[in-house]
Design a protein around this motif. Structure first.
Motif, PDB file in Angstrom:
ATOM      1  N   UNK A   1     -30.906  -0.308 -40.298  1.00 45.36           N
ATOM      2  CA  UNK A   1     -30.402  -0.350 -41.299  1.00 45.36           C
ATOM      3  C   UNK A   1     -29.686   0.573 -42.422  1.00 45.36           C
ATOM      4  N   UNK A   2     -30.358   1.431 -42.249  1.00 48.48           N
ATOM      5  CA  UNK A   2     -28.888   3.210 -43.364  1.00 48.48           C
ATOM      6  C   UNK A   2     -27.767   2.833 -42.078  1.00 48.48           C
ATOM      7  N   UNK A   3     -27.548   2.867 -40.846  1.00 46.98           N
ATOM      8  CA  UNK A   3     -26.763   2.923 -40.436  1.00 46.98           C
ATOM      9  C   UNK A   3     -25.188   1.448 -40.077  1.00 46.98           C
ATOM     10  N   UNK A   4     -26.234   0.483 -40.120  1.00 45.81           N
ATOM     11  CA  UNK A   4     -25.594  -0.637 -39.972  1.00 45.81           C
ATOM     12  C   UNK A   4     -24.679  -0.446 -41.132  1.00 45.81           C
ATOM     13  N   UNK A   5     -24.962  -0.182 -42.833  1.00 49.52           N
ATOM     14  CA  UNK A   5     -24.597  -0.053 -44.283  1.00 49.52           C
ATOM     15  C   UNK A   5     -23.433   0.514 -43.886  1.00 49.52           C
ATOM     16  N   UNK A   6     -23.225   1.926 -43.448  1.00 51.97           N
ATOM     17  CA  UNK A   6     -22.526   2.558 -42.937  1.00 51.97           C
ATOM     18  C   UNK A   6     -21.325   1.736 -42.322  1.00 51.97           C
ATOM     19  N   UNK A   7     -21.787   1.617 -40.852  1.00 49.63           N
ATOM     20  CA  UNK A   7     -20.680   0.555 -40.147  1.00 49.63           C
ATOM     21  C   UNK A   7     -20.185  -0.309 -41.332  1.00 49.63           C
ATOM     22  N   UNK A   8     -20.641  -0.966 -41.757  1.00 51.19           N
ATOM     23  CA  UNK A   8     -20.377  -1.791 -42.214  1.00 51.19           C
ATOM     24  C   UNK A   8     -18.403  -1.225 -43.337  1.00 51.19           C
ATOM     25  N   UNK A   9     -18.638  -0.059 -44.478  1.00 50.26           N
ATOM     26  CA  UNK A   9     -18.358   0.322 -44.557  1.00 50.26           C
ATOM     27  C   UNK A   9     -16.609   0.782 -43.897  1.00 50.26           C
ATOM     28  N   UNK A  10     -17.192   1.303 -42.716  1.00 49.87           N
ATOM     29  CA  UNK A  10     -16.054   1.638 -41.851  1.00 49.87           C
ATOM     30  C   UNK A  10     -15.387   0.727 -41.581  1.00 49.87           C
ATOM     31  N   UNK A  11     -16.007  -0.180 -40.507  1.00 55.95           N
ATOM     32  CA  UNK A  11     -15.305  -1.537 -39.779  1.00 55.95           C
ATOM     33  C   UNK A  11     -14.791  -1.866 -41.520  1.00 55.95           C
ATOM     34  N   UNK A  12     -15.299  -2.521 -42.580  1.00 59.91           N
ATOM     35  CA  UNK A  12     -15.232  -2.747 -43.284  1.00 59.91           C
ATOM     36  C   UNK A  12     -12.980  -3.006 -44.172  1.00 59.91           C
ATOM     37  N   UNK A  13     -13.231  -1.005 -43.552  1.00 59.95           N
ATOM     38  CA  UNK A  13     -11.583  -0.269 -44.595  1.00 59.95           C
ATOM     39  C   UNK A  13     -10.733  -0.598 -43.423  1.00 59.95           C
ATOM     40  N   UNK A  14     -11.544  -0.577 -41.735  1.00 62.85           N
ATOM     41  CA  UNK A  14     -10.301  -0.640 -40.602  1.00 62.85           C
ATOM     42  C   UNK A  14      -9.467  -1.965 -40.928  1.00 62.85           C
ATOM     43  N   UNK A  15     -10.212  -3.033 -41.317  1.00 63.16           N
ATOM     44  CA  UNK A  15     -10.113  -4.428 -40.633  1.00 63.16           C
ATOM     45  C   UNK A  15      -7.966  -4.606 -41.554  1.00 63.16           C
ATOM     46  N   UNK A  16      -8.673  -4.277 -43.025  1.00 64.38           N
ATOM     47  CA  UNK A  16      -7.152  -4.633 -43.826  1.00 64.38           C
ATOM     48  C   UNK A  16      -6.428  -3.330 -43.298  1.00 64.38           C
ATOM     49  N   UNK A  17      -6.272  -2.409 -43.082  1.00 62.23           N
ATOM     50  CA  UNK A  17      -5.159  -1.342 -42.923  1.00 62.23           C
ATOM     51  C   UNK A  17      -5.173  -2.056 -41.720  1.00 62.23           C
ATOM     52  N   UNK A  18      -5.033  -1.687 -40.801  1.00 60.34           N
ATOM     53  CA  UNK A  18      -4.698  -2.638 -39.747  1.00 60.34           C
ATOM     54  C   UNK A  18      -4.066  -3.766 -40.152  1.00 60.34           C
ATOM     55  N   UNK A  19      -4.221  -4.613 -40.502  1.00 58.74           N
ATOM     56  CA  UNK A  19      -4.112  -6.189 -40.635  1.00 58.74           C
ATOM     57  C   UNK A  19      -2.633  -5.467 -41.202  1.00 58.74           C
ATOM     58  N   UNK A  20      -2.392  -4.772 -42.228  1.00 59.91           N
ATOM     59  CA  UNK A  20      -1.626  -4.822 -42.821  1.00 59.91           C
ATOM     60  C   UNK A  20      -0.568  -4.053 -41.920  1.00 59.91           C
ATOM     61  N   UNK A  21      -1.291  -2.994 -41.456  1.00 55.43           N
ATOM     62  CA  UNK A  21       0.260  -2.902 -40.388  1.00 55.43           C
ATOM     63  C   UNK A  21       0.539  -3.316 -39.327  1.00 55.43           C
ATOM     64  N   UNK A  22      -0.185  -4.305 -39.772  1.00 60.61           N
ATOM     65  CA  UNK A  22       0.729  -5.125 -38.522  1.00 60.61           C
ATOM     66  C   UNK A  22       1.537  -6.378 -38.824  1.00 60.61           C
TER      67      UNK A  22
END
Length: 411
Positions: free
Chosen positions: A321-342
């Motif tokens: 569960x702890x990993x899930x929350x941290x992973x959610x933060x990482x992926x939650x940032x990765x998506x909008x940044x790369x989408x904006x770049x595209x």
């Protein structure tokens, strides 16, 4: 008038005059919210919920009407294949014919597919409807994503995409639970009618979106040229493709990994991942503006890499569960940044193709990941699969360096 004359006449130092000329307004003061953005988010959430409701329930329904379990998984694959194959066409239709028209056409197709589900009892008919539904979702998502990229101010595109992407994160969290609850209460008819109502809301909401669209023009009689991708979006699309292939090791195999080590309730991992993702997307844009996209993206890549390594050693649910929350933060940032770049480097007339290119990377990443990780598990084991997913995620960093060489102003 010279600088010295200006200073003598009005008392303004020349250096101050130059500073005024070079002054750039703070992007955070540019309004980001509008009626159109709210309606775009509403459309995205409704169509996302309609799709996510069927992911856990349609395979169950396939088995319930008498077909073997092996065929149940084909329902999910058929949707992805229909969506992936139609992406290039959808991008061109959005750019040539119009964003709102394609949102309307896609939503109508999705609504019609739910009506057909109500009348379907044959496996192959359901399969055909599923492919058709994938095409409808492809049109709707490409159209509404392009609407969002059109109306969000360019200076705040990362922040705006983060808010827009909240709709997807919420639908992924709520949709499966709503679908299962409706099925338990009203049978699959509840899911089909619920999906029909959500698609209808999207149809109505899309009619109230109004702004001047910048479309491609063509001469009378000239055919629409179908391009497989938008060149300026290829590198960001490659980044999210890599992240999606790695993520498939979680979405497709985490439950099996949990069973192999005797863990129950592994499905809650995805709930807590969504919580982290929603929190991250709420402030990702502002953090990116202050620190720069490259630093934020690299941090997100390193965080998700560490999470994959951690999953390979996890043996208890609190750790997962702890990993899930941290992973959610990482992926939650990765998506909008790369989408904006595209989107950023595509001309307005090509934004539909840019969105289609980026979205196709998700479909392709899901298909490739499901196959590749199955081979890895068969020849190695689950822990090694997650370690390889961690290594794969790191390949995003060299892709960012190539992107920076191509677009030198990126930071």
């Amino acid at each position: 008038m010279s600088s010295n004359d200006l200073e003598k006449e009005v008392g303004i130092p020349a250096a101050a005059e130059a500073a005024v000329d070079d002054f750039e307004p703070d992007p955070t003061t540019i309004p980001i919210w509008s009626k159109n953005l709210v309606l775009a988010i509403l459309c995205s959430m409704c169509i996302g919920l309609a799709g996510q409701m069927l992911n856990p329930t349609l395979p169950l329904y396939t088995v319930e009407i008498g077909f073997p379990e092996q065929m149940a998984g084909i329902m999910l694959t058929a949707f992805s294949i229909g969506s992936l194959l139609f992406r290039p066409i959808a991008g061109q239709l959005v750019d040539y014919i119009g964003r709102r028209k394609m949102v309307l056409c896609g939503s109508l197709l999705v609504a019609f597919s739910f009506l057909l589900y109500l009348m379907s009892t044959n496996f192959y008919m359901i399969l055909c409807v599923r492919v058709m539904q994938g095409i409808g979702f492809c049109l709707t998502n490409t159209g509404i994503g392009t609407v969002a990229s059109d109306i969000i101010p360019k200076a705040r595109i990362t922040e705006g995409i983060g808010y827009y992407a909240l709709a997807g994160a919420i639908s992924m969290t709520v949709g499966p639970a709503v679908g299962l609850e409706l099925k338990n209460m009203f049978s699959m008819r509840g899911d089909f009618i619920g999906g029909l109502l959500l698609a209808s809301i999207c149809i109505v909401a899309s009619r109230f979106i109004s702004y001047e669209e910048k479309l491609k023009t063509r001469k009378p009689g000239e055919k629409i040229k179908i391009s497989l991708f938008e060149k300026t979006s290829l590198l960001p699309a490659s980044m999210i493709f890599t992240a999606t292939v790695a993520q498939t090791s979680l979405t497709a195999y985490l439950a099996l990994y949990g069973r192999s080590i005797g863990l129950e309730g592994v499905s809650s991992f995805f709930l807590f991942t969504s919580v982290g993702t929603i929190c991250a997307r709420a402030f990702a844009g502002k953090v990116t503006y202050r620190l720069g996209e490259k630093k934020v993206l690299w941090a997100a890549v390193l965080v998700t890499t560490c999470c994959f390594f951690a999953v390979s050693f996890a043996k208890t649910m609190p750790v997962l569960i702890a990993i899930a929350i941290v992973y959610g933060f990482g992926y939650g940032v990765l998506y909008p940044v790369t989408n904006a770049m595209s989107i950023r480097n595509a001309i307005p007339e090509n934004r539909g193709a840019a969105n289609a290119t980026y979205s196709a990377s998700f479909d392709l990443g899901t298909i490739v990941g499901g196959s590749v990780w199955g081979i890895v598990v068969a020849n190695l084991n689950y822990p090694w699969m997650y370690r390889l997913a961690a290594v794969l995620t790191l390949f995003i960093i060299p892709l960012t360096l190539i992107y920076q060489r191509k677009f030198v102003e990126w930071r």
